[in-house]
Design an enzyme around this catalytic site. Structure first.
Site, short mmCIF file in Angstrom:
data_model
loop_
_atom_site.label_atom_id
_atom_site.label_comp_id
_atom_site.label_asym_id
_atom_site.label_seq_id
_atom_site.Cartn_x
_atom_site.Cartn_y
_atom_site.Cartn_z
CD GLU A 1 -3.87 7.28 6.10
OE1 GLU A 1 -4.82 6.48 6.20
OE2 GLU A 1 -2.91 7.31 6.89
CG ASP B 1 -1.62 4.43 2.85
OD1 ASP B 1 -2.28 3.96 1.91
OD2 ASP B 1 -1.45 3.84 3.93
CD GLU C 1 -3.07 0.83 2.26
OE1 GLU C 1 -3.63 -0.29 2.30
OE2 GLU C 1 -3.33 1.75 3.06
#
Length: 286
Positions: free
Chosen positions: A103, A101, A99
């Site tokens: 955020e 990311d 993953e």
């Protein structure tokens, strides 16, 4: 974690009036351009007959990518956004998932947004880095991009590199190279941790919270979920020699971000990591 990902489906918005005891009214067909909206894989949706008919197209390449350049234009939730997280990320589907990311952690009015990045490889994360952005991301659209190839993962904000994660497989660090990923974006409530470690809760009196999107760009190696390599390896622009590392100007800008805006870096957290993780020196984080 409560995410609402963009997925390959149609989400239906329906409104109806029910009168008990009355006979049902004849249904009226509504074009798919009204009250229906696709949430993912737009290039695999075909509209026919003025929008009254829609075809969903599934093929072995639908929606999964193994390397590439991915960019999203986003304007964050304005005002009091404490407790909310707006996310843009790539994720594989396996248990030992990979993953990448972005955020964006909301905050109280007047306090800066915090951008957290993370990289999961082989199911292992714990590689958080946080920066304060040098602008208010709720005022205008900005571009947030990921460059991912066999040599490195680079996070960009408006073409400014804010993080590098190099391929350190040779020193025992897993690198995402054989699990295709899908692209997601979401807006979700995370007031148990997102703002000041969960001290600031979401103020639902301020709802609805709206994150705005103005388009995205994908130039990736399309692959099936079972693919182990990219068929165009070494042939795409993001796979050329000049993208195997940052250039001198990009490293200078990265250093500027780290010096002025970084507020947390797992590589320098001696409570969690008494010994720096092996990739940190190669990534120039220490």
């Amino acid at each position: 974690m409560g995410r609402l990902p963009l997925t390959f489906c149609l989400t239906f918005l329906l409104m109806a009036t029910v009168t008990f005891g009355a006979p049902p009214k004849k249904s009226i067909d509504v074009p798919f351009g009204r009250n229906y909206f696709p949430t993912w894989a737009f290039d695999h949706i075909k509209y026919l007959n003025g929008g009254s008919e829609v075809h969903l197209v599934l093929d072995k390449h639908t929606g999964s990518y193994l390397f590439g350049h991915f960019s999203m234009h986003i304007k964050m939730v304005p005002g009091d956004s404490a407790g909310t997280v707006t996310a843009f990320y790539l994720s594989s589907q396996n248990s030992e998932h990979d993953e990448i990311d972005f955020e964006f952690l909301g905050n109280r009015t007047g306090q800066p947004y915090i951008l957290q990045t993370n990289v999961f490889t082989g199911g292992k994360g714990n590689r958080e880095q946080r920066i304060n952005l040098w602008f208010d991301p709720s005022k205008n659209y900005h571009s947030y991009s990921v460059l991912w190839n066999m040599h490195q993962i680079v996070f960009f904000v408006d073409d400014v590199p804010i993080r590098v994660f190099k391929n350190s497989k040779d020193i025992g660090v897993k690198f995402p190279f054989n699990q295709p990923m899908k692209i997601y974006s979401s807006l979700w409530n995370a007031d148990d941790w997102a703002t000041r470690g969960g001290l600031e809760k979401t103020n639902w009196a301020k709802a609805p919270f709206v994150a705005s999107y103005r388009g995205f760009h994908i130039d990736g190696c399309e692959a099936s979920l079972n693919a182990k390599f990219c068929e165009t390896q070494g042939k795409r622009w993001w796979d050329k020699k000049e993208f195997q590392d940052l250039d001198a100007k990009q490293y200078k800008r990265l250093k500027w971000v780290r010096k002025r805006y970084t507020i947390y870096n797992y590589c320098t957290d001696r409570v969690r990591f008494p010994k720096p993780p092996p990739e940190c020196r190669r990534d120039r984080d220490i």
